[in-house]
Design an enzyme around this catalytic site. Structure first.
Site, short mmCIF file in Angstrom:
data_model
loop_
_atom_site.label_atom_id
_atom_site.label_comp_id
_atom_site.label_asym_id
_atom_site.label_seq_id
_atom_site.Cartn_x
_atom_site.Cartn_y
_atom_site.Cartn_z
N ASP A 123 3.35 -5.05 -3.44
CA ASP A 123 3.22 -5.33 -2.01
C ASP A 123 1.76 -5.33 -1.56
OD1 ASP A 123 3.56 -2.46 -2.62
OD2 ASP A 123 3.24 -2.18 -0.47
N GLU A 190 4.30 0.37 -1.53
CA GLU A 190 3.24 1.37 -1.60
C GLU A 190 2.48 1.45 -0.27
OE1 GLU A 190 -0.78 2.99 -2.05
OE2 GLU A 190 -0.22 0.93 -1.53
#
Length: 495
Positions: A123, A190
Site C-alpha cells: 500500500d 501499513e
C-alpha cells in the site's frame, strides 16, 4: 600568594581537562569495519525498471477511511507479481491473508533452523488532488526518466518489495535453495496501522508456531549528509520505532453572528491551545538507544561534533540543545507533536460553537500514551478544551532490539559486503512500520532499506515527486540476494 596558587591550580586543571577531552575525541569511536565485498549482481536494470514501474502504475492506495480502498487494485497487484515473477510463484507457496495481504514461504532444506522473515508493504499513501500538477511526472504513471523511476510508492515501500521478489527470482534461476526457510510478508495497510494486513500475518505465523530468527522490514536506509553532518556513507538500521498517537482537541464556546463577537471565539481558543503546545515541546534527552546511535555515527562526524559525542559526561546538555534545533535529530530525541487537521466554521459570517484540531504525536520509548495525554492536558490547561484520543490506530513505542547478537552481526556484515566502507548505525525509527506486529514472535527485529533514503530530498517519501534512482535497483537486488545467502549459516559469512 594564595590567590596566585589558586589561579595556577585552576589553570592546570583546565589544561588537564582540555587534554582529556581532546584525547577522548581523537580516540573515540570504532573505525569502519572492512569485510570482503561482493560484486553487484549482473541484472538487466532496464527490464527491472520496467517491472518496477509497472507496479507503481497500480494505485494500491490505503485510506484511513477503509471504505475508500479499492480491493481490485490490490488484486491486480497480486496478479502482476504472479505474472512477472513466475519462478517465485512456482517454487514458493503463497497465501492471501486478510483478503489483501500476501505471505510467501520458501521452504528451506533444514527444518531445524529458525526461519527468516523479510517484509515490505504494497500500500501507498494517497496523493491529494491539489498536488497532482506539482509532480514532474504523474504519481501513478510509473515514468522512467532522468535516471529515476517516478511514482507514489517508489521509495515507500515498493522498492523493497520488488527488490525482494527480484532477488528470489534471480536465486531460483541460479538453482539456489535456502537451507533456512524464508518467509516473505507483503502487507496491504501499513500506512494505516497494518491491523488487517501485517497483524493478521503475525497471527497466522503464531498459529503455525513460527519463531523467526530475525525480521527485516523497511526503515532506516543509506545516509550521506542529509540527516547529520557526516562525511562518509552510513547505513541506518532502526532497532526500534516510535509510538503513534493522535489527539482530538475540541474548543467549545458560544456561537453567533460574526458582527457581534465576544472577546474570544472557539477558533481563537483552539488556536491558543495549539500555540501553547508548540511553545512547550515535550522534553528531549539522550535515551540509551539514541546515545548508541550518535556514538556509532562518531567516526563519520566532523571533529567539532565528535568533541560533543565523545565527551557526553561533560557536554551532554549543550549537545541535546544543539540537536533540539535540528528537526531530524530532535524527532529522535523527544516525543514530537504536529497539528495535522483543523476544522471549524461553515460560513464567513458565522462564529462556530465548536472547533476541532487533530494533533499527531510520535512517542519515543519511555513516553507512554497515558503520559502524553496527561502532559497535553497540563500544557493546554483550559476547561473549554476537550481532549480525547482519536479513533483508529495508535501504538506505544516498540521494544528496542539488542545489537550484541549474531543476528545483528549478520545483517551488519551483509550491509558492509554490499556497501563497502559503510558505517552501520543502530538507531530509532521516527515512523511506524508493520514490524511492530511481530514483537510477540521474536526479539530480533530490524528496519532497513538498501537505498539512499533521502536522495537529497527528504520530502520525496510521502511527498511530491517520490522517486528511486535506477542505480539503486542493482543495490537492492544484490543486498537481498546476499542476505538470503548469508542466512543459511552465520559462521560461513566471510568477514
Amino acid at each position: 600568594m594564595k590567590m596566585k596558587n589558586i589561579l595556577k591550580w585552576s589553570g592546570s586543571a583546565l589544561i588537564s581537562l582540555l587534554v582529556f577531552v581532546l584525547i577522548r575525541t581523537f580516540t573515540f569511536g570504532e573505525d569502519v569495519t572492512n569485510v570482503k565485498s561482493v560484486p553487484l549482481l549482473d541484472i538487466d536494470e532496464t527490464a527491472f525498471a520496467e517491472r518496477f514501474s509497472g507496479g507503481l502504475r497500480i494505485p494500491t492506495v490505503a485510506y484511513t477511511d477503509r471504505s475508500k480502498m479499492n480491493p481490485k487494485a490490490f488484486e491486480t497487484f497480486h496478479s502482476y507479481l504472479e505474472k512477472n515473477y513466475p519462478k517465485a510463484h512456482r517454487f514458493l507457496s503463497r497465501e492471501i491473508i486478510g483478503d489483501l495481504s500476501l505471505l510467501y514461504i520458501w521452504e528451506g532444506t533444514n527444518q531445524s533452523l529458525n526461519p527468516v522473515l523479510l517484509m515490505a508493504h504494497m500500500d501507498v499513501v494517497p496523493v491529494t488532488d491539489a498536488s497532482v500538477d506539482d509532480w514532474t511526472y504523474g504519481p501513478f504513471k510509473g515514468d522512467v526518466a532522468d535516471g529515476y523511476i517516478w511514482g507514489r510508492g517508489a521509495m515507500d515501500d515498493k522498492a523493497s518489495l520488488f527488490s525482494i521478489m527480484e532477488a528470489v527470482e534471480w536465486l531460483l534461476s541460479e538453482g539456489f535453495t535456502p537451507e533456512r526457510t524464508i518467509y516473505i510478508s507483503f502487507g496491504s495497510d501499513e500506512e494505516i496501522g497494518g491491523t488487517q494486513g501485517a497483524a493478521k500475518i503475525a497471527e497466522r505465523m503464531q498459529l503455525m508456531n513460527v519463531i523467526p530468527e530475525f525480521v527485516l522490514d523497511e526503515g532506516g536506509g543509506l545516509l550521506s549528509g542529509d540527516m547529520l553532518p557526516i562525511n562518509s556513507l552510513s547505513a541506518f538500521v532502526a532497532m526500534g520505532e516510535k509510538g503513534y498517537l493522535s489527539l482530538i482537541l475540541t474548543a467549545n464556546g458560544q456561537g453567533g453572528h460574526s458582527s457581534m463577537p465576544g472577546t474570544e471565539t472557539t477558533i481563537g481558543i483552539l488556536a491558543s491551545a495549539i500555540q501553547k503546545l508548540q511553545e512547550n515541546p515535550l522534553p528531549a534527552s539522550m535515551s540509551p538507544s539514541i546515545r548508541k546511535m550518535i556514538e556509532a555515527f562518531a567516526p563519520a562526524m566532523p571533529f567539532w561534533m565528535r568533541v560533543f559525542v565523545a565527551n557526553q559526561w561533560l557536554l551532554e546538555k549543550p549537545f541535546v540543545k544543539y540537536a533540539s534545533g535540528k528537526p531530524t535529530l530532535s524527532a529522535l530525541m523527544r516525543t514530537t507533536m504536529a497539528p495535522t487537521i483543523i476544522e471549524g466554521g461553515i460560513k464567513d459570517n458565522v462564529i462556530p460553537p465548536t472547533a476541532t484540531a487533530v494533533i499527531n504525536f510520535r512517542l519515543r520509548p519511555g513516553d507512554s500514551i497515558d503520559w502524553v495525554l496527561e502532559m497535553v492536558r497540563k500544557i493546554v490547561n483550559d476547561e473549554r478544551i476537550d481532549i480525547e484520543i482519536a479513533e483508529g490506530f495508535g501504538s506505544e513505542a516498540s521494544n528496542i532490539s539488542d545489537t550484541n547478537t549474531p543476528q545483528f552481526d549478520l545483517l551488519a556484515t551483509t550491509i558492509r559486503q554490499v556497501f563497502p566502507k559503510t558505517i552501520v548505525v543502530p538507531g530509532l525509527s521516527p515512523g511506524g512500520t508493520d514490524s511492530k506486529h511481530f514483537q510477540g514472535l521474536t526479539s530480533h527485529i530490524y528496519r532497513f532499506i538498501p537505498f539512499d533514503r533521502y536522495q537529497g530530498k527528504i520530502k520525496g517519501v510521502h511527498g511530491t515527486n517520490e522517486k528511486l534512482s535506477i542505480k539503486s535497483l542493482r543495490d537492492g537486488v544484490t543486498f537481498y540476494t546476499q542476505l538470503i545467502r548469508n542466512t543459511d549459516k552465520y559462521s560461513e559469512v566471510e568477514k
